[in-house]
Design a protein around this motif. Structure first.
Motif, PDB file in Angstrom:
ATOM      1  N   THR A 268       0.846  -1.191   0.000  1.00 38.18           N
ATOM      2  CA  THR A 268       0.000   0.000   0.000  1.00 38.18           C
ATOM      3  C   THR A 268       0.882   1.242   0.000  1.00 38.18           C
ATOM      4  OG1 THR A 268      -1.701  -1.191   1.235  1.00 38.18           O
ATOM      5  CG2 THR A 268      -1.869   1.208   1.171  1.00 38.18           C
ATOM      6  N   LEU A 269       0.746   2.051  -1.031  1.00 34.20           N
ATOM      7  CA  LEU A 269       1.600   3.232  -1.178  1.00 34.20           C
ATOM      8  C   LEU A 269       1.012   4.412  -0.420  1.00 34.20           C
ATOM      9  CD1 LEU A 269       2.517   3.037  -4.973  1.00 34.20           C
ATOM     10  CD2 LEU A 269       3.597   1.940  -3.010  1.00 34.20           C
ATOM     11  N   PRO A 270       1.826   5.105   0.364  1.00 34.72           N
ATOM     12  CA  PRO A 270       1.320   6.259   1.112  1.00 34.72           C
ATOM     13  C   PRO A 270       1.083   7.442   0.186  1.00 34.72           C
ATOM     14  CG  PRO A 270       3.686   6.063   1.418  1.00 34.72           C
ATOM     15  CD  PRO A 270       3.259   4.858   0.626  1.00 34.72           C
ATOM     16  N   PRO A 271       0.049   8.240   0.440  1.00 35.52           N
ATOM     17  CA  PRO A 271      -0.158   9.447  -0.364  1.00 35.52           C
ATOM     18  C   PRO A 271       0.933  10.472  -0.076  1.00 35.52           C
ATOM     19  CG  PRO A 271      -1.692   9.399   1.475  1.00 35.52           C
ATOM     20  CD  PRO A 271      -0.975   8.086   1.484  1.00 35.52           C
ATOM     21  N   LEU A 272       1.125  11.399  -0.995  1.00 35.34           N
ATOM     22  CA  LEU A 272       2.203  12.376  -0.860  1.00 35.34           C
ATOM     23  C   LEU A 272       2.014  13.262   0.364  1.00 35.34           C
ATOM     24  CD1 LEU A 272       4.805  13.399  -2.138  1.00 35.34           C
ATOM     25  CD2 LEU A 272       3.437  14.949  -3.559  1.00 35.34           C
ATOM     26  N   ARG A 273       0.773  13.508   0.763  1.00 32.98           N
ATOM     27  CA  ARG A 273       0.530  14.356   1.938  1.00 32.98           C
ATOM     28  C   ARG A 273       1.081  13.725   3.223  1.00 32.98           C
ATOM     29  NH1 ARG A 273      -4.222  12.396   0.113  1.00 32.98           N
ATOM     30  NH2 ARG A 273      -5.293  10.858   1.416  1.00 32.98           N
ATOM     31  N   GLU A 274       1.326  12.399   3.192  1.00 30.09           N
ATOM     32  CA  GLU A 274       1.921  11.722   4.336  1.00 30.09           C
ATOM     33  C   GLU A 274       3.424  11.559   4.182  1.00 30.09           C
ATOM     34  OE1 GLU A 274       0.207  11.095   6.960  1.00 30.09           O
ATOM     35  OE2 GLU A 274      -1.715  11.680   6.075  1.00 30.09           O
ATOM     36  N   ARG A 275       3.991  12.174   3.144  1.00 33.57           N
ATOM     37  CA  ARG A 275       5.430  12.069   2.861  1.00 33.57           C
ATOM     38  C   ARG A 275       6.038  13.470   2.795  1.00 33.57           C
ATOM     39  NH1 ARG A 275       5.944   8.981  -2.651  1.00 33.57           N
ATOM     40  NH2 ARG A 275       8.108   9.584  -2.258  1.00 33.57           N
ATOM     41  N   GLY A 276       5.804  14.259   3.830  1.00 33.18           N
ATOM     42  CA  GLY A 276       6.231  15.649   3.806  1.00 33.18           C
ATOM     43  C   GLY A 276       7.705  15.848   3.502  1.00 33.18           C
ATOM     44  N   GLU A 277       8.544  14.948   4.004  1.00 30.58           N
ATOM     45  CA  GLU A 277       9.988  15.088   3.779  1.00 30.58           C
ATOM     46  C   GLU A 277      10.378  14.879   2.319  1.00 30.58           C
ATOM     47  OE1 GLU A 277       9.505  12.899   7.820  1.00 30.58           O
ATOM     48  OE2 GLU A 277       8.470  13.058   5.880  1.00 30.58           O
ATOM     49  N   ASP A 278       9.481  14.286   1.533  1.00 36.50           N
ATOM     50  CA  ASP A 278       9.822  13.953   0.148  1.00 36.50           C
ATOM     51  C   ASP A 278       9.374  15.005  -0.860  1.00 36.50           C
ATOM     52  OD1 ASP A 278      10.732  11.611   1.258  1.00 36.50           O
ATOM     53  OD2 ASP A 278       8.930  10.468   0.753  1.00 36.50           O
ATOM     54  N   ILE A 279       8.538  15.947  -0.434  1.00 32.27           N
ATOM     55  CA  ILE A 279       7.934  16.883  -1.390  1.00 32.27           C
ATOM     56  C   ILE A 279       8.980  17.752  -2.069  1.00 32.27           C
ATOM     57  CG2 ILE A 279       6.410  18.883  -1.611  1.00 32.27           C
ATOM     58  CD1 ILE A 279       4.623  17.588   0.530  1.00 32.27           C
ATOM     59  N   LEU A 280       9.832  18.407  -1.298  1.00 34.55           N
ATOM     60  CA  LEU A 280      10.813  19.305  -1.912  1.00 34.55           C
ATOM     61  C   LEU A 280      11.877  18.560  -2.710  1.00 34.55           C
ATOM     62  CD1 LEU A 280      11.232  22.106   0.780  1.00 34.55           C
ATOM     63  CD2 LEU A 280       9.829  22.104  -1.286  1.00 34.55           C
ATOM     64  N   PRO A 281      12.419  17.420  -2.238  1.00 37.51           N
ATOM     65  CA  PRO A 281      13.359  16.679  -3.091  1.00 37.51           C
ATOM     66  C   PRO A 281      12.741  16.255  -4.429  1.00 37.51           C
ATOM     67  CG  PRO A 281      13.572  15.931  -0.831  1.00 37.51           C
ATOM     68  CD  PRO A 281      12.383  16.849  -0.868  1.00 37.51           C
ATOM     69  N   LEU A 282      11.496  15.807  -4.400  1.00 35.66           N
ATOM     70  CA  LEU A 282      10.832  15.452  -5.648  1.00 35.66           C
ATOM     71  C   LEU A 282      10.627  16.680  -6.525  1.00 35.66           C
ATOM     72  CD1 LEU A 282       8.165  12.908  -4.342  1.00 35.66           C
ATOM     73  CD2 LEU A 282       9.817  12.430  -6.149  1.00 35.66           C
ATOM     74  N   ALA A 283      10.194  17.776  -5.906  1.00 39.23           N
ATOM     75  CA  ALA A 283       9.961  19.007  -6.670  1.00 39.23           C
ATOM     76  C   ALA A 283      11.245  19.491  -7.329  1.00 39.23           C
ATOM     77  CB  ALA A 283       9.390  20.090  -5.750  1.00 39.23           C
TER      78      ALA A 283
END
Length: 337
Positions: free
Chosen positions: A175-190
């Motif tokens: 089960t993949l977590p939604p992006l809103r639950e991956r706050g630390e990943d938002i800026l690196p992905l962006a």
């Protein structure tokens, strides 16, 4: 990596836990289900499952079951013999045969009919099936990875999905977590998406995001997850006409416009006015235009009052007064000097 593929980027605990789970199940030639909201990266995880398995040298065949009509999906998956139906002029191998020795990724699995589900179950249980128009069994060695963005147990309860197929597919469920639950990943992905489109635009560098832009990215709920983030970032970068400056403007909704079909402003604009036979008043018109322009500026500035005031040529306090007058609100923030 293909330019269209999402990267495996993330350092949040929720995402790292998924990667660990993928690494554990990948070497086993068992069916796996990947579930999660749209845009969370189910296809990327399926690729990781394949290339970390002993089948990595074999084919990885992808099928979006929702993109193929019900009438054609069975032929697409299992193939057909010449004359099996109109226009079937020659034998054709299906995706199961194409994936022999490798992995078959079935995306949007819940959209398949019960008849197709029964044939998929037969492949899982016996490793064989029949092409359309034939009674001769075809044997294959295929690992099935299914994906869905709906609740499959609920689909079983509703009679739209076979319980026995779900049992066989769910050897393990990732089960993949939604992006809103991956706050630390938002800026690196962006930043990854921003640098990639900067190269595509022929720019020598990406100057980063301003503090306000980064805060906006972190605050957004991301209903479209990583796919939405990619679109938002790429749109912001290409619209930035000063690439040596950090990206400062983030537009989350490309449809935002007072002239969007169906909007209040569009309906008002298309309503003819007869000055001789109407109670239309100048003050009412001016108030409406004032509200429309302020709403447009606030939308384009991501509800940031200070930036909207600069765009409209108003002082911060003047804009605050207009917002209060019309019952509008937005993020506080004074214009930079």
């Amino acid at each position: 990596m293909n330019q269209k593929e999402q990267p495996i980027i993330g350092e949040s605990p929720a995402f790292l836990a998924v990667l660990e789970e993928v690494s554990l199940v990948a070497p086993l030639s068992r069916p796996v289900l990947i579930v999660g909201e749209r845009g969370t990266g189910k296809e990327v995880v399926s690729e990781r499952l394949h290339f970390l398995s002993t089948r990595w040298g074999g084919p990885l065949v992808r099928v979006n079951c929702a993109a193929i009509s019900e009438a054609l999906l069975e032929s697409e998956l299992f193939g057909h013999e010449a004359g099996a139906f109109t226009d079937a002029s020659r034998q054709r191998k299906g995706r199961f045969e194409q994936a022999d020795g490798g992995t078959l990724f079935l995306d949007e699995l819940a959209s398949t009919s019960l008849a197709v589900q029964e044939k998929i179950l037969r492949v899982i249980e016996y490793g064989q099936f029949e092409r359309l128009g034939s009674s001769r069994p075809v044997e294959v060695d295929v690992r099935i990875v299914g994906a869905s963005n709906v609740d499959l147990p609920a689909e079983v309860e509703a009679g739209r999905f076979r319980a026995d197929l779900l049992d066989r597919l769910a050897f393990d469920v990732i089960t993949l977590p939604p992006l809103r639950e991956r706050g630390e990943d938002i800026l690196p992905l962006a930043e990854h998406f921003a640098m990639r489109i900067s190269r595509e635009l022929g720019r020598e560098l990406f100057a980063g995001f301003s503090n306000d832009a980064a805060a906006a990215l972190l605050d957004h709920p991301w209903p479209g997850n990583v796919r939405e983030l990619k679109n938002v970032v790429e749109r912001a970068v290409y619209r930035c006409q000063e690439p040596e400056q950090p990206v400062d403007q983030i537009d989350f909704d490309p449809f935002a416009s007072p002239w969007r079909p169906g909007s209040d402003a569009a309906r008002t604009a298309t309503r003819p006015v007869d000055p001789e036979h109407s109670d239309f008043q100048l003050r009412e018109f001016l108030d409406g235009e004032e509200r429309r322009l302020v709403q447009l500026a606030m939308t384009r500035c991501d509800e940031h009052q200070g930036k909207a005031a600069e765009m409209l040529g108003l002082s911060y306090d003047q804009l605050r007064g207009i917002l209060k007058k019309h019952g509008l609100s937005g993020k506080s923030g004074r214009p930079r000097d």
